[in-house]
Design a protein around this motif. Structure first.
Motif, short mmCIF file in Angstrom:
data_model
loop_
_atom_site.label_atom_id
_atom_site.label_comp_id
_atom_site.label_asym_id
_atom_site.label_seq_id
_atom_site.Cartn_x
_atom_site.Cartn_y
_atom_site.Cartn_z
N LYS A 1 0.83 -1.21 0.00
CA LYS A 1 0.00 0.00 0.00
C LYS A 1 0.87 1.25 0.00
CE LYS A 1 -4.14 -2.03 1.90
NZ LYS A 1 -5.12 -2.02 2.97
N TRP A 2 2.01 1.22 0.69
CA TRP A 2 2.96 2.33 0.63
C TRP A 2 3.41 2.54 -0.82
CZ3 TRP A 2 7.84 2.87 -1.25
CH2 TRP A 2 8.53 4.03 -0.89
N GLN A 3 3.66 1.44 -1.51
CA GLN A 3 4.14 1.43 -2.89
C GLN A 3 3.05 1.81 -3.89
OE1 GLN A 3 4.97 -2.57 -4.19
NE2 GLN A 3 6.43 -1.93 -5.75
N LYS A 4 1.78 1.76 -3.47
CA LYS A 4 0.62 1.95 -4.35
C LYS A 4 0.58 0.85 -5.40
CE LYS A 4 -0.10 6.12 -2.50
NZ LYS A 4 0.38 6.01 -1.14
N GLY A 5 0.93 -0.37 -4.95
CA GLY A 5 1.02 -1.50 -5.86
C GLY A 5 -0.18 -2.43 -5.79
N SER A 6 0.06 -3.67 -6.23
CA SER A 6 -0.96 -4.71 -6.29
C SER A 6 -0.49 -5.90 -5.46
CB SER A 6 -1.17 -5.13 -7.74
OG SER A 6 -1.75 -6.41 -7.81
N ILE A 7 -1.35 -6.40 -4.60
CA ILE A 7 -0.97 -7.51 -3.72
C ILE A 7 -0.48 -8.71 -4.54
CG2 ILE A 7 -3.28 -8.52 -3.44
CD1 ILE A 7 -0.98 -8.11 -0.52
N TYR A 8 -1.17 -9.08 -5.59
CA TYR A 8 -0.80 -10.28 -6.35
C TYR A 8 0.41 -10.07 -7.24
CZ TYR A 8 -5.01 -12.05 -4.33
OH TYR A 8 -5.96 -12.43 -3.42
N LYS A 9 0.61 -8.86 -7.74
CA LYS A 9 1.76 -8.57 -8.58
C LYS A 9 3.03 -8.34 -7.77
CE LYS A 9 1.58 -5.00 -11.22
NZ LYS A 9 1.15 -3.88 -12.02
N ASP A 10 2.90 -7.75 -6.57
CA ASP A 10 4.07 -7.25 -5.84
C ASP A 10 4.46 -8.03 -4.59
OD1 ASP A 10 4.42 -5.02 -7.62
OD2 ASP A 10 2.66 -4.13 -6.69
N ILE A 11 3.61 -8.92 -4.09
CA ILE A 11 3.92 -9.57 -2.81
C ILE A 11 5.20 -10.40 -2.88
CG2 ILE A 11 2.51 -11.64 -3.11
CD1 ILE A 11 1.76 -11.15 -0.05
N HIS A 12 5.49 -10.99 -4.04
CA HIS A 12 6.71 -11.79 -4.19
C HIS A 12 7.98 -10.96 -3.98
CE1 HIS A 12 3.73 -14.09 -6.57
NE2 HIS A 12 4.35 -15.11 -6.03
N ASN A 13 7.89 -9.66 -4.22
CA ASN A 13 9.07 -8.80 -4.17
C ASN A 13 9.43 -8.32 -2.77
OD1 ASN A 13 9.24 -8.93 -7.00
ND2 ASN A 13 7.77 -7.28 -7.19
N TRP A 14 8.48 -8.39 -1.82
CA TRP A 14 8.71 -7.85 -0.48
C TRP A 14 9.14 -8.95 0.48
CZ3 TRP A 14 9.03 -2.81 0.52
CH2 TRP A 14 8.45 -1.92 -0.40
#
Length: 196
Positions: free
Chosen positions: A135-148
């Motif tokens: 949410k800080w990144q203004k991203g997408s849970i399914y697209k971005d969770i692998h990166n964190w």
């Protein structure tokens, strides 16, 4: 239910019955909380928060993030970018499936050493931290969770793709786990506002 804007009412009527209530509840209480903070009418708050999009405030009113679960709404506001997440502690889910599918190898190794009960709590702990960062990144849970990846020893959460490092604050409050992600290091958990 608190008042929401005409534009929000138009967005609301296009949603399913479950999302209809959740959308109105969250936008109404965000407006109410910010109205109390700034001493202006709730409907004058320059909130732009269409369904499925990251919320934002216009005209230098700061940064907003909010999260809801079945019985709670968490609102985060700051002069700096902020991400927040809230989940019920007793939320039922397949912990092993979640971490095997979405978590980094270093996180999986730690979680495989835990008991079944410990795994569920640890996965939920990691999840709220990751979702706050997204949410800080203004991203997408399914697209971005692998990166964190959460790093417990430094209490930070790192995006290995974009090389972003955030401070990750976490607390248990009543029936919820709460996390806040920010670039700002604070000596304690930031103040929180929860409506249920």
């Amino acid at each position: 239910m608190k008042p929401i804007s005409e534009k929000e009412l138009n967005w609301k009527i296009k949603l399913s019955k479950n999302r209809f209530f959740q959308f109105h509840h969250s936008r109404g209480y965000v407006r109410e909380a910010l109205s109390n903070l700034w001493g202006i009418e709730a409907l004058e708050i320059p909130l732009i928060a269409p369904p499925g999009k990251p919320p934002k405030l216009k005209n230098k009113f700061g940064n907003i993030s909010f999260s809801h679960c079945i019985d709670g709404l968490l609102i985060g506001w700051s002069n700096q970018n902020i991400g927040v997440d809230i989940e019920r502690i007793d939320r039922q889910f397949e912990a092993k499936t979640i971490y095997e599918k979405f978590f980094a190898n270093s996180e999986k190794e730690l979680l495989r050493k835990c008991s079944e009960r410990e795994v569920r709590q640890a996965v939920l702990n990691y999840w709220v931290r990751k979702e706050a960062a997204i949410k800080w990144q203004k991203g997408s849970i399914y697209k971005d969770i692998h990166n964190w990846i959460f790093e417990a020893q430094s209490n930070s959460i790192i995006n290995r793709k974009d090389e972003i490092s955030l401070y990750s604050y976490f607390t248990k409050y009543k029936s919820w786990y709460i996390s806040i992600a920010t670039k700002i290091q604070m000596p304690n958990m930031p103040s929180i506002c929860v409506f249920n």
